[in-house]
Design an enzyme around this catalytic site. Sequence first.
Site, PDB file in Angstrom:
ATOM      1  N   TRP A 158       3.957   4.545  -3.132  1.00  0.00           N
ATOM      2  CA  TRP A 158       4.758   5.674  -2.775  1.00  0.00           C
ATOM      3  C   TRP A 158       6.305   5.305  -2.451  1.00  0.00           C
ATOM      4  CZ3 TRP A 158       6.454   3.310   1.245  1.00  0.00           C
ATOM      5  CH2 TRP A 158       5.703   2.511   2.141  1.00  0.00           C
ATOM      6  N   LYS A 182      -3.448   7.451 -10.957  1.00  0.00           N
ATOM      7  CA  LYS A 182      -3.517   8.294  -9.515  1.00  0.00           C
ATOM      8  C   LYS A 182      -2.210   7.881  -8.842  1.00  0.00           C
ATOM      9  CE  LYS A 182      -5.117   6.873  -5.724  1.00  0.00           C
ATOM     10  NZ  LYS A 182      -4.165   7.701  -4.903  1.00  0.00           N
ATOM     11  N   GLU A 185      -1.118   9.217  -2.510  1.00  0.00           N
ATOM     12  CA  GLU A 185      -1.259  10.463  -1.799  1.00  0.00           C
ATOM     13  C   GLU A 185      -0.129  11.069  -1.203  1.00  0.00           C
ATOM     14  OE1 GLU A 185      -3.098   7.704  -1.677  1.00  0.00           O
ATOM     15  OE2 GLU A 185      -4.238   7.407   0.142  1.00  0.00           O
ATOM     16  N   SER A 236      -0.868  -2.711  -1.651  1.00  0.00           N
ATOM     17  CA  SER A 236      -0.813  -3.761  -0.798  1.00  0.00           C
ATOM     18  C   SER A 236      -2.068  -4.769  -1.194  1.00  0.00           C
ATOM     19  CB  SER A 236      -1.560  -3.070   0.651  1.00  0.00           C
ATOM     20  OG  SER A 236      -2.929  -2.452   0.360  1.00  0.00           O
ATOM     21  N   GLU A 257       0.157  -5.845  -8.611  1.00  0.00           N
ATOM     22  CA  GLU A 257       1.573  -6.103  -8.116  1.00  0.00           C
ATOM     23  C   GLU A 257       1.435  -5.916  -6.578  1.00  0.00           C
ATOM     24  OE1 GLU A 257       4.420  -5.857  -6.310  1.00  0.00           O
ATOM     25  OE2 GLU A 257       5.500  -4.545  -7.768  1.00  0.00           O
ATOM     26  N   CYS A 291       8.752  -3.835  -2.686  1.00  0.00           N
ATOM     27  CA  CYS A 291       7.647  -4.955  -2.711  1.00  0.00           C
ATOM     28  C   CYS A 291       8.631  -6.265  -2.800  1.00  0.00           C
ATOM     29  CB  CYS A 291       6.972  -4.539  -4.193  1.00  0.00           C
ATOM     30  SG  CYS A 291       8.043  -4.567  -5.514  1.00  0.00           S
ATOM     31  N   GLU A 389       3.812  -8.854   5.323  1.00  0.00           N
ATOM     32  CA  GLU A 389       4.720  -7.576   4.628  1.00  0.00           C
ATOM     33  C   GLU A 389       4.825  -6.666   5.611  1.00  0.00           C
ATOM     34  OE1 GLU A 389       3.470  -5.562   1.000  1.00  0.00           O
ATOM     35  OE2 GLU A 389       5.190  -6.217   0.442  1.00  0.00           O
ATOM     36  N   TRP A 455       8.486  -8.620 -14.429  1.00  0.00           N
ATOM     37  CA  TRP A 455       8.317  -8.321 -13.438  1.00  0.00           C
ATOM     38  C   TRP A 455       6.661  -8.711 -12.780  1.00  0.00           C
ATOM     39  CZ3 TRP A 455      11.592  -7.707  -9.413  1.00  0.00           C
ATOM     40  CH2 TRP A 455      11.149  -7.403  -8.463  1.00  0.00           C
TER      41      TRP A 455
END
Length: 493
Positions: A158, A182, A185, A236, A257, A291, A389, A455
């Site tokens: 997101w 996908k 959400e 994650s 990633e 990230c 993180e 990347w």
Amino acid sequence: MSTSSKAGVQTYKNFINGKWVPAVSGATFPVYDPSTEEVIAQVASAAAPDVDQAVAAARAAFDSGPWPATTAQDRGKILHKLADKIRQNTARLADIESRNSGKPIIEAEYDIADVATCFEYYAGLANKVMGHVNPVPANALSFTLREPVGVAAQIIPWNYPLLMAAWKLAPAIAAGCTCILKPAEQTPLTAIEIANYFEEAGLPPGVVNILNGLGETTGAALVAHPGVDKVAFTGSAAVGKIIVKSAADTLKRVTLELGGKSPNIFFPDADWEAAVDGALFGVFINQGEVCSAGSRILVEKSIYSKFVEAMTEKTKRIKLGAPLERETKMGPLVSKEQYDRVSSYLEIGKKEAKVAIGGGRPKQFGKGYYLEPTIFYDVDNSARIAREEIFGPVASVIPFDGESEAIRIANDTPYGLAAAVWTRDIYKAFRVVKSLRAGIVWVNHMQPTYVEAPWGGYKQSGFGRELGPWGLEEYLETKQVFVNLDETPIAWY
Ligand code: NAI
Ligand code: MG
């Protein structure tokens, strides 16, 4: 926290086989504006039967019909048209992105420009995919064909919603794959919006399907589905591990990633103002929901106190505000869940280290998931705020004594996505670059990312590379064709 009723907000469907369809169950999930905490949309919530439909559509589009017959040139033209449509609709897409994710509108505009550039890049690359002639002995001819890997399930986060969609869709389309995207959400609205451009751009039905739903249901069903050939995931590390385990049952190709805990290293001879700005930009841009956030700020002891002070002073000038206001540099976090998660790290940090600035909710906002940019200092690299993180506006400043200690601390992490080093000494800069275990190392900058360059992560930041030719490679198989030129019978019995 306020919510508005289901009535009065628009309900969006899933895009399967070129048509907008509700979920088989009729279920929807709410989507929020994180600056007002209000529901701004309802979106069809896919479960196993919807996943079956989307996979069947992508499978059929891959195996037969117009898509396998397209040339690389055709696919390049489609990608160019998508890029054009996206560029023409920058203002609308940026508005939706900013409203839905909470990111400042100026950042959203940069993102949409990068989205268009990404489609253009892969438009140009589509017809530059070439095989090799292999130097086998003279009695044979061997060459390689590059073929699309098949149906790709693409599960995205997101923080850069449409940009992450572009990084996944553009190379897959260029390669001739078919896709089930996908979206997260929390932020499905821009991906839904661009599905409206697909038909006009010339994408046949079923080539790109947009399937919305929760990770644990829609995402998990896609990863387990035997009709899917490849999973591309950004998110994650915890979910990355679940995906690898689940994909093992059908031996899908997987690229991951997974973010990190990236070190941003400052030596005393760095350009002072640029360095202080680079430390703040590196960790606070996009509310720290990045990230590659430079969330571990390593500063040499001789400048350490002055550097923390300078960071603190400049942090006071960062403008927090409503996402759609053009002066805003930091908006709210994306969701209540992320606000709660980051808030809990603020409490952990207060026990583990000292607070230079921030540490809670900014007082000027009555609602919305805003958090202050927060700087912890005197952080030990073994602290949770230095290891885990956080994905919010939280910096951990760590002192070091000399180059080798900087390298040791920088590499002392399970992650390896990114790192940066600030110095005017090129000997030192490149020694440090070579010693760091990370997929990208910036020198005297942090965060610029270009579609032309690779990347991805080392260590637990994942595997596989996105962007550039590397990103396309992940959507291709290699077929060797061996041609016997020797008519002599084998005669091996
Ligand atoms: P997440 O990893 O749960 O979500 C990312 C995507 O994975 C979403 O589309 C989600 O629906 C999907 N997903 C979740 N569970 C799944 C499952 N079991 N199978 C298949 N797909 C699944 O991330 P979340 O919960 O939103 O954020 C948690 C933390 O993850 C953040 O605090 C941050 O540390 C990290 N994160 C890292 C990102 C990165 O860019 N590397 C992006 C987003 C989050
Ligand atoms: Mg999650």
